[in-house]
Design a protein around this motif. Structure first.
Motif, PDB file in Angstrom:
ATOM      1  N   ARG A 141      -4.766  -3.218   6.538  1.00 56.60           N
ATOM      2  CA  ARG A 141      -5.847  -3.496   5.358  1.00 56.60           C
ATOM      3  C   ARG A 141      -6.294  -2.323   5.045  1.00 56.60           C
ATOM      4  O   ARG A 141      -6.643  -1.847   3.830  1.00 56.60           O
ATOM      5  CB  ARG A 141      -6.521  -4.688   5.709  1.00 56.60           C
ATOM      6  N   PHE A 142      -6.922  -1.483   6.008  1.00 55.59           N
ATOM      7  CA  PHE A 142      -7.695  -0.476   5.767  1.00 55.59           C
ATOM      8  C   PHE A 142      -6.847   0.786   4.971  1.00 55.59           C
ATOM      9  O   PHE A 142      -7.234   1.312   4.108  1.00 55.59           O
ATOM     10  CB  PHE A 142      -8.250   0.474   7.127  1.00 55.59           C
ATOM     11  N   VAL A 143      -5.449   1.017   5.390  1.00 53.29           N
ATOM     12  CA  VAL A 143      -4.698   1.972   4.910  1.00 53.29           C
ATOM     13  C   VAL A 143      -4.384   1.472   3.443  1.00 53.29           C
ATOM     14  O   VAL A 143      -4.283   2.230   2.342  1.00 53.29           O
ATOM     15  CB  VAL A 143      -3.212   2.083   5.637  1.00 53.29           C
ATOM     16  N   GLU A 144      -4.005   0.099   3.088  1.00 51.18           N
ATOM     17  CA  GLU A 144      -3.896  -0.204   1.547  1.00 51.18           C
ATOM     18  C   GLU A 144      -5.284   0.044   0.917  1.00 51.18           C
ATOM     19  O   GLU A 144      -5.235   0.368  -0.280  1.00 51.18           O
ATOM     20  CB  GLU A 144      -3.600  -1.861   1.835  1.00 51.18           C
ATOM     21  N   TRP A 145      -6.486  -0.214   1.441  1.00 51.38           N
ATOM     22  CA  TRP A 145      -7.628  -0.284   0.819  1.00 51.38           C
ATOM     23  C   TRP A 145      -7.977   1.298   0.367  1.00 51.38           C
ATOM     24  O   TRP A 145      -8.445   1.817  -0.616  1.00 51.38           O
ATOM     25  CB  TRP A 145      -8.861  -0.885   1.521  1.00 51.38           C
TER      26      TRP A 145
ATOM     27  N   ASP B 241      -8.159 -12.060  13.640  1.00 48.72           N
ATOM     28  CA  ASP B 241      -7.352 -10.909  12.951  1.00 48.72           C
ATOM     29  C   ASP B 241      -6.889  -9.939  14.022  1.00 48.72           C
ATOM     30  O   ASP B 241      -7.800  -9.702  14.948  1.00 48.72           O
ATOM     31  CB  ASP B 241      -7.970 -10.176  11.878  1.00 48.72           C
ATOM     32  N   ASN B 242      -5.869  -9.109  14.013  1.00 47.70           N
ATOM     33  CA  ASN B 242      -5.554  -8.108  15.191  1.00 47.70           C
ATOM     34  C   ASN B 242      -5.769  -6.942  14.656  1.00 47.70           C
ATOM     35  O   ASN B 242      -5.963  -6.699  13.277  1.00 47.70           O
ATOM     36  CB  ASN B 242      -4.101  -8.527  15.805  1.00 47.70           C
ATOM     37  N   GLU B 243      -5.601  -5.806  15.764  1.00 47.19           N
ATOM     38  CA  GLU B 243      -5.872  -4.406  15.236  1.00 47.19           C
ATOM     39  C   GLU B 243      -4.938  -3.886  14.158  1.00 47.19           C
ATOM     40  O   GLU B 243      -5.202  -3.052  13.289  1.00 47.19           O
ATOM     41  CB  GLU B 243      -5.734  -3.565  16.579  1.00 47.19           C
ATOM     42  N   GLU B 244      -3.593  -4.354  14.371  1.00 46.53           N
ATOM     43  CA  GLU B 244      -2.466  -3.958  13.523  1.00 46.53           C
ATOM     44  C   GLU B 244      -2.728  -4.214  12.064  1.00 46.53           C
ATOM     45  O   GLU B 244      -2.701  -3.359  11.041  1.00 46.53           O
ATOM     46  CB  GLU B 244      -1.270  -4.158  13.831  1.00 46.53           C
ATOM     47  N   ASN B 245      -3.256  -5.564  11.691  1.00 38.89           N
ATOM     48  CA  ASN B 245      -3.545  -5.943  10.315  1.00 38.89           C
ATOM     49  C   ASN B 245      -4.720  -5.314   9.950  1.00 38.89           C
ATOM     50  O   ASN B 245      -4.788  -5.051   8.667  1.00 38.89           O
ATOM     51  CB  ASN B 245      -3.803  -7.509  10.473  1.00 38.89           C
ATOM     52  N   ALA B 246      -5.745  -5.135  10.776  1.00 43.62           N
ATOM     53  CA  ALA B 246      -6.968  -4.417  10.246  1.00 43.62           C
ATOM     54  C   ALA B 246      -6.556  -3.046   9.466  1.00 43.62           C
ATOM     55  O   ALA B 246      -7.067  -2.468   8.850  1.00 43.62           O
ATOM     56  CB  ALA B 246      -7.985  -4.254  11.438  1.00 43.62           C
ATOM     57  N   ILE B 247      -5.802  -2.225  10.695  1.00 40.64           N
ATOM     58  CA  ILE B 247      -5.287  -0.879  10.266  1.00 40.64           C
ATOM     59  C   ILE B 247      -4.583  -0.981   8.918  1.00 40.64           C
ATOM     60  O   ILE B 247      -4.691  -0.064   7.921  1.00 40.64           O
ATOM     61  CB  ILE B 247      -4.568  -0.284  11.405  1.00 40.64           C
TER      62      ILE B 247
ATOM     63  N   TYR C 204      -1.494   5.536  12.490  1.00 39.83           N
ATOM     64  CA  TYR C 204      -0.577   5.519  11.496  1.00 39.83           C
ATOM     65  C   TYR C 204       0.631   5.483  12.463  1.00 39.83           C
ATOM     66  O   TYR C 204       1.601   4.928  12.056  1.00 39.83           O
ATOM     67  CB  TYR C 204      -0.557   6.889  10.753  1.00 39.83           C
ATOM     68  N   LYS C 205       0.737   6.407  13.432  1.00 39.67           N
ATOM     69  CA  LYS C 205       1.916   6.482  14.390  1.00 39.67           C
ATOM     70  C   LYS C 205       2.354   5.215  15.034  1.00 39.67           C
ATOM     71  O   LYS C 205       3.277   4.867  15.007  1.00 39.67           O
ATOM     72  CB  LYS C 205       1.667   7.772  15.405  1.00 39.67           C
ATOM     73  N   LYS C 206       1.322   4.643  15.670  1.00 37.01           N
ATOM     74  CA  LYS C 206       1.281   3.305  16.535  1.00 37.01           C
ATOM     75  C   LYS C 206       2.176   2.383  15.666  1.00 37.01           C
ATOM     76  O   LYS C 206       2.796   1.576  16.075  1.00 37.01           O
ATOM     77  CB  LYS C 206      -0.089   2.948  16.967  1.00 37.01           C
ATOM     78  N   TYR C 207       1.595   2.185  14.416  1.00 33.81           N
ATOM     79  CA  TYR C 207       1.894   1.153  13.554  1.00 33.81           C
ATOM     80  C   TYR C 207       3.079   1.445  12.620  1.00 33.81           C
ATOM     81  O   TYR C 207       3.333   0.668  11.645  1.00 33.81           O
ATOM     82  CB  TYR C 207       0.725   0.559  12.972  1.00 33.81           C
ATOM     83  N   ASN C 208       3.630   2.438  12.834  1.00 32.04           N
ATOM     84  CA  ASN C 208       4.726   3.198  12.048  1.00 32.04           C
ATOM     85  C   ASN C 208       4.326   2.941  10.353  1.00 32.04           C
ATOM     86  O   ASN C 208       5.080   2.644   9.475  1.00 32.04           O
ATOM     87  CB  ASN C 208       6.137   2.130  11.951  1.00 32.04           C
ATOM     88  N   LEU C 209       3.271   3.689  10.033  1.00 36.49           N
ATOM     89  CA  LEU C 209       2.582   3.751   8.654  1.00 36.49           C
ATOM     90  C   LEU C 209       3.011   4.881   7.973  1.00 36.49           C
ATOM     91  O   LEU C 209       2.301   5.402   7.055  1.00 36.49           O
ATOM     92  CB  LEU C 209       1.155   3.260   8.737  1.00 36.49           C
ATOM     93  N   GLY C 210       3.658   5.922   8.712  1.00 37.03           N
ATOM     94  CA  GLY C 210       3.880   7.212   7.964  1.00 37.03           C
ATOM     95  C   GLY C 210       2.921   8.180   8.611  1.00 37.03           C
ATOM     96  O   GLY C 210       2.552   8.134   9.753  1.00 37.03           O
ATOM     97  N   THR C 211       2.820   9.178   7.734  1.00 40.13           N
ATOM     98  CA  THR C 211       1.800  10.367   8.061  1.00 40.13           C
ATOM     99  C   THR C 211       0.540  10.181   7.203  1.00 40.13           C
ATOM    100  O   THR C 211       0.624  10.070   6.034  1.00 40.13           O
ATOM    101  CB  THR C 211       2.487  11.426   8.058  1.00 40.13           C
ATOM    102  N   PHE C 212      -0.592  10.201   8.006  1.00 40.80           N
ATOM    103  CA  PHE C 212      -1.960  10.595   7.026  1.00 40.80           C
ATOM    104  C   PHE C 212      -1.931  11.939   6.506  1.00 40.80           C
ATOM    105  O   PHE C 212      -1.872  12.920   6.978  1.00 40.80           O
ATOM    106  CB  PHE C 212      -3.086  10.523   8.174  1.00 40.80           C
ATOM    107  N   THR C 213      -1.801  11.663   5.074  1.00 44.21           N
ATOM    108  CA  THR C 213      -1.975  12.945   4.259  1.00 44.21           C
ATOM    109  C   THR C 213      -3.200  13.194   3.483  1.00 44.21           C
ATOM    110  O   THR C 213      -3.198  14.057   2.426  1.00 44.21           O
ATOM    111  CB  THR C 213      -0.601  13.048   3.476  1.00 44.21           C
TER     112      THR C 213
END
Length: 181
Positions: A9-13, A1-7, A35-44
């Motif tokens: 999965r973490f965000v989803e969890w 597994d790579n960092e992007e997938n781990a991040i 969040y920025k690196k993987y285009n996941l929006g903003t941590f709110t």
């Protein structure tokens, strides 16, 4: 597994749950970067800054407010209050009254335990309209349960003061810590 997938999965969890962190600014900076690196929006997510020395935090609500309690002392620990899971105020409300404090000290002494009056990893749960506070006692003391009609206590023994689960009862040679209900 790579960092992007781990991040991801973490965000989803993690979802929109509040984050409790001792050094919140430091921890949030890493999440914001990911969040920025993987285009996941903003941590709110709400952030509970536990810089006051909180450990083993429990958070509960009573349909109008949120409350927080952490590992501490029966004599000194107070409940914190928040309307938004971000801004917290010490209510000054102690978790036990003087009678319950005396009952706890007597129970600890008669059980051959330290009477320092410390507890670990509190959990507050509403069961059938009663607020139950589960606490691990220090020094292999076991777990006790206190109860209140109010979400902020004072919490008291129901009936005779006793240890619900003791290390001796379970045959454990280690501390009963972090009850989870």
């Amino acid at each position: 597994d790579n960092e992007e997938n781990a991040i991801k999965r973490f965000v989803e969890w993690f979802g929109d749950c509040p984050m409790v962190a001792h050094n919140a600014k430091f921890d949030v900076s890493f999440l914001e970067m990911a969040y920025k690196k993987y285009n996941l929006g903003t941590f709110t997510n709400p952030v509970i800054k536990a810089d006051r020395g909180f450990a083993d935090v429990t958070v509960w609500n009573d349909s109008k407010d949120y409350y927080l309690l952490s590992t501490g002392s029966f004599e000194k620990s107070t409940i914190y209050n928040s309307k938004d899971l971000v801004n917290w105020t010490d209510t000054g409300i102690k978790i036990v009254d003087k009678q319950t404090l005396n009952d706890i000290k007597t129970l600890l002494i008669h059980s051959g335990l330290s009477d320092h009056g410390m507890f670990w990893a509190p959990q507050v749960v509403n069961i059938k309209g009663k607020w139950n506070l589960y606490l691990a006692l220090e020094n292999k003391g076991g777990i006790i349960v206190l109860q209140s009609n109010c979400s902020t206590g004072p919490f008291r023994f129901v009936g005779e003061p006793k240890i619900l689960i003791s290390n001796q009862m379970m045959g454990w040679n280690y501390d009963a810590i972090d009850p989870f209900v």
